[in-house]
Design a protein around this motif. Structure first.
Motif, PDB file in Angstrom:
ATOM      1  N   GLU A  65       4.041 -22.143  -3.175  1.00  0.00           N
ATOM      2  CA  GLU A  65       3.643 -21.668  -4.507  1.00  0.00           C
ATOM      3  C   GLU A  65       2.205 -21.980  -4.647  1.00  0.00           C
ATOM      4  O   GLU A  65       1.310 -21.474  -4.981  1.00  0.00           O
ATOM      5  CB  GLU A  65       4.424 -22.011  -5.571  1.00  0.00           C
ATOM      6  CG  GLU A  65       5.743 -21.240  -5.763  1.00  0.00           C
ATOM      7  CD  GLU A  65       6.731 -21.663  -6.848  1.00  0.00           C
ATOM      8  OE1 GLU A  65       6.207 -22.678  -7.523  1.00  0.00           O
ATOM      9  OE2 GLU A  65       7.567 -21.002  -7.181  1.00  0.00           O
ATOM     10  N   VAL A  68      -0.081 -19.896  -2.355  1.00  0.00           N
ATOM     11  CA  VAL A  68      -0.043 -18.687  -2.824  1.00  0.00           C
ATOM     12  C   VAL A  68      -1.009 -18.641  -4.155  1.00  0.00           C
ATOM     13  O   VAL A  68      -1.844 -17.726  -4.310  1.00  0.00           O
ATOM     14  CB  VAL A  68       1.090 -18.092  -3.059  1.00  0.00           C
ATOM     15  CG1 VAL A  68       0.924 -16.565  -3.754  1.00  0.00           C
ATOM     16  CG2 VAL A  68       2.031 -17.867  -1.688  1.00  0.00           C
ATOM     17  N   ARG A  78       2.546 -16.049   1.517  1.00  0.00           N
ATOM     18  CA  ARG A  78       3.393 -15.020   0.870  1.00  0.00           C
ATOM     19  C   ARG A  78       4.661 -14.774   1.249  1.00  0.00           C
ATOM     20  O   ARG A  78       5.744 -14.630   0.687  1.00  0.00           O
ATOM     21  CB  ARG A  78       2.779 -13.986   0.183  1.00  0.00           C
ATOM     22  CG  ARG A  78       1.389 -14.097  -0.476  1.00  0.00           C
ATOM     23  CD  ARG A  78       1.069 -13.098  -1.581  1.00  0.00           C
ATOM     24  NE  ARG A  78       1.890 -13.018  -2.610  1.00  0.00           N
ATOM     25  CZ  ARG A  78       1.099 -13.061  -3.803  1.00  0.00           C
ATOM     26  NH1 ARG A  78       0.062 -12.677  -3.988  1.00  0.00           N
ATOM     27  NH2 ARG A  78       1.899 -13.026  -4.914  1.00  0.00           N
ATOM     28  N   LEU A  81       6.669 -17.911   1.372  1.00  0.00           N
ATOM     29  CA  LEU A  81       7.299 -18.196  -0.101  1.00  0.00           C
ATOM     30  C   LEU A  81       8.256 -17.116  -0.121  1.00  0.00           C
ATOM     31  O   LEU A  81       9.322 -17.744  -0.686  1.00  0.00           O
ATOM     32  CB  LEU A  81       6.203 -18.172  -1.128  1.00  0.00           C
ATOM     33  CG  LEU A  81       6.466 -18.271  -2.539  1.00  0.00           C
ATOM     34  CD1 LEU A  81       7.120 -19.601  -2.776  1.00  0.00           C
ATOM     35  CD2 LEU A  81       5.415 -17.909  -3.467  1.00  0.00           C
ATOM     36  N   GLY A  82       8.395 -16.208   0.221  1.00  0.00           N
ATOM     37  CA  GLY A  82       9.326 -15.030   0.023  1.00  0.00           C
ATOM     38  C   GLY A  82      10.826 -15.659   0.640  1.00  0.00           C
ATOM     39  O   GLY A  82      11.729 -15.534   0.325  1.00  0.00           O
ATOM     40  N   TYR A  85      12.266 -18.606  -1.134  1.00  0.00           N
ATOM     41  CA  TYR A  85      12.879 -17.992  -2.455  1.00  0.00           C
ATOM     42  C   TYR A  85      14.116 -17.591  -1.745  1.00  0.00           C
ATOM     43  O   TYR A  85      15.125 -17.423  -2.452  1.00  0.00           O
ATOM     44  CB  TYR A  85      12.175 -16.824  -2.949  1.00  0.00           C
ATOM     45  CG  TYR A  85      10.660 -17.243  -3.915  1.00  0.00           C
ATOM     46  CD1 TYR A  85      10.867 -18.604  -4.483  1.00  0.00           C
ATOM     47  CD2 TYR A  85       9.744 -16.526  -4.207  1.00  0.00           C
ATOM     48  CE1 TYR A  85       9.810 -18.803  -5.359  1.00  0.00           C
ATOM     49  CE2 TYR A  85       8.872 -16.829  -4.984  1.00  0.00           C
ATOM     50  CZ  TYR A  85       8.846 -18.235  -5.644  1.00  0.00           C
ATOM     51  OH  TYR A  85       7.766 -18.364  -6.544  1.00  0.00           O
ATOM     52  N   ASP A  93      12.445 -12.329  -6.667  1.00  0.00           N
ATOM     53  CA  ASP A  93      11.200 -13.210  -6.343  1.00  0.00           C
ATOM     54  C   ASP A  93      10.943 -13.172  -4.804  1.00  0.00           C
ATOM     55  O   ASP A  93       9.774 -12.847  -4.199  1.00  0.00           O
ATOM     56  CB  ASP A  93      11.344 -14.499  -6.585  1.00  0.00           C
ATOM     57  CG  ASP A  93      11.473 -14.860  -8.333  1.00  0.00           C
ATOM     58  OD1 ASP A  93      10.979 -14.031  -8.988  1.00  0.00           O
ATOM     59  OD2 ASP A  93      12.017 -15.656  -8.537  1.00  0.00           O
ATOM     60  N   THR A  96       9.623  -9.539  -3.998  1.00  0.00           N
ATOM     61  CA  THR A  96       8.144  -9.402  -4.537  1.00  0.00           C
ATOM     62  C   THR A  96       7.026 -10.153  -3.841  1.00  0.00           C
ATOM     63  O   THR A  96       6.102  -9.506  -3.550  1.00  0.00           O
ATOM     64  CB  THR A  96       8.060 -10.207  -5.949  1.00  0.00           C
ATOM     65  OG1 THR A  96       8.934  -9.518  -6.893  1.00  0.00           O
ATOM     66  CG2 THR A  96       6.678 -10.237  -6.466  1.00  0.00           C
ATOM     67  N   GLU A  97       7.307 -11.331  -3.185  1.00  0.00           N
ATOM     68  CA  GLU A  97       6.595 -12.038  -2.183  1.00  0.00           C
ATOM     69  C   GLU A  97       6.481 -11.261  -0.971  1.00  0.00           C
ATOM     70  O   GLU A  97       5.396 -11.054  -0.275  1.00  0.00           O
ATOM     71  CB  GLU A  97       6.913 -13.176  -1.988  1.00  0.00           C
ATOM     72  CG  GLU A  97       6.658 -14.108  -3.085  1.00  0.00           C
ATOM     73  CD  GLU A  97       5.204 -14.402  -3.616  1.00  0.00           C
ATOM     74  OE1 GLU A  97       4.364 -14.115  -2.865  1.00  0.00           O
ATOM     75  OE2 GLU A  97       5.242 -14.241  -4.920  1.00  0.00           O
ATOM     76  N   TYR A  98       7.360 -10.527  -0.225  1.00  0.00           N
ATOM     77  CA  TYR A  98       7.384  -9.714   0.860  1.00  0.00           C
ATOM     78  C   TYR A  98       6.711  -8.534   0.605  1.00  0.00           C
ATOM     79  O   TYR A  98       5.864  -8.351   1.524  1.00  0.00           O
ATOM     80  CB  TYR A  98       8.859  -9.424   1.407  1.00  0.00           C
ATOM     81  CG  TYR A  98       9.735 -10.540   1.906  1.00  0.00           C
ATOM     82  CD1 TYR A  98       9.191 -11.769   2.371  1.00  0.00           C
ATOM     83  CD2 TYR A  98      11.087 -10.663   1.530  1.00  0.00           C
ATOM     84  CE1 TYR A  98      10.075 -12.749   2.763  1.00  0.00           C
ATOM     85  CE2 TYR A  98      11.846 -11.693   1.778  1.00  0.00           C
ATOM     86  CZ  TYR A  98      11.351 -12.735   2.511  1.00  0.00           C
ATOM     87  OH  TYR A  98      12.236 -13.669   2.559  1.00  0.00           O
TER      88      TYR A  98
END
Length: 172
Positions: A65, A68, A78, A81-82, A85, A93, A96-98
């Protein structure tokens, strides 16, 4: 690693003021303002990957996070992070990151295979396209994401072939 933003009273130097203005305009990321190098970001990301591999997802989440937040243009962070998540069960979430990763790099195999799998679980046929694109992005299976994409495509194809053999209505 020295940082640009050090205010010790008095006037701010012109270069720092210009970087801050560029950040406000959206011309620079915070990482660029701070002077974070690619090597520094890569080292932090590696720690995040190591934490995730050890099952320490909350700590990995915090690192990714931060990466990013510092550089929202970084497709790899990103996607990572995906993935974190997704491991934490924060599936919306993760998607969204993917999606954000794929806006920057449409051939990011990690984002493609993971989003593809999540979409398929939701019944979204876009998942097939994502998996096919992940295989295309890494045709030799040089990354774990590329190998996973190939395995998922193979499993889906085998399941479909078995269904055609077992279900006589499917042959018609």
């Amino acid at each position: 690693m020295g940082r640009v933003i050090k205010y010790e009273g008095g006037a701010m130097d012109t270069a720092t003021a210009e970087k801050l203005k560029a950040f406000v305009r959206g011309d620079l990321t915070w990482s660029e303002v701070e002077g974070m190098t690619f090597e520094e970001a890569k080292a932090i990301a590696q720690v995040g990957c190591d934490l995730a591999a050890a099952g320490r997802y909350e700590e990995a989440r915090i690192l990714f996070e931060g990466l990013v937040e510092g550089n929202p243009k970084d497709s790899a962070s990103r996607a990572a992070l995906g993935t974190v998540y997704q491991k934490l069960g924060r599936l919306e979430d993760a998607v969204t990151e993917y999606c954000a990763a794929l806006e920057r790099d449409p051939s990011n195999p990690v984002a493609l295979v993971n989003r593809g799998e999540l979409y398929l679980r939701q019944g979204n046929r876009q998942g097939f396209t994502d998996l096919a694109n992940a295989v295309e992005a890494d045709p030799k299976g040089e990354t774990s994401a590329g190998r996973r994409a190939k395995a998922l495509v193979r499993a889906i194809a085998l399941a479909a072939a078995e269904k055609l053999q077992v279900d006589p209505r499917a042959k018609a």
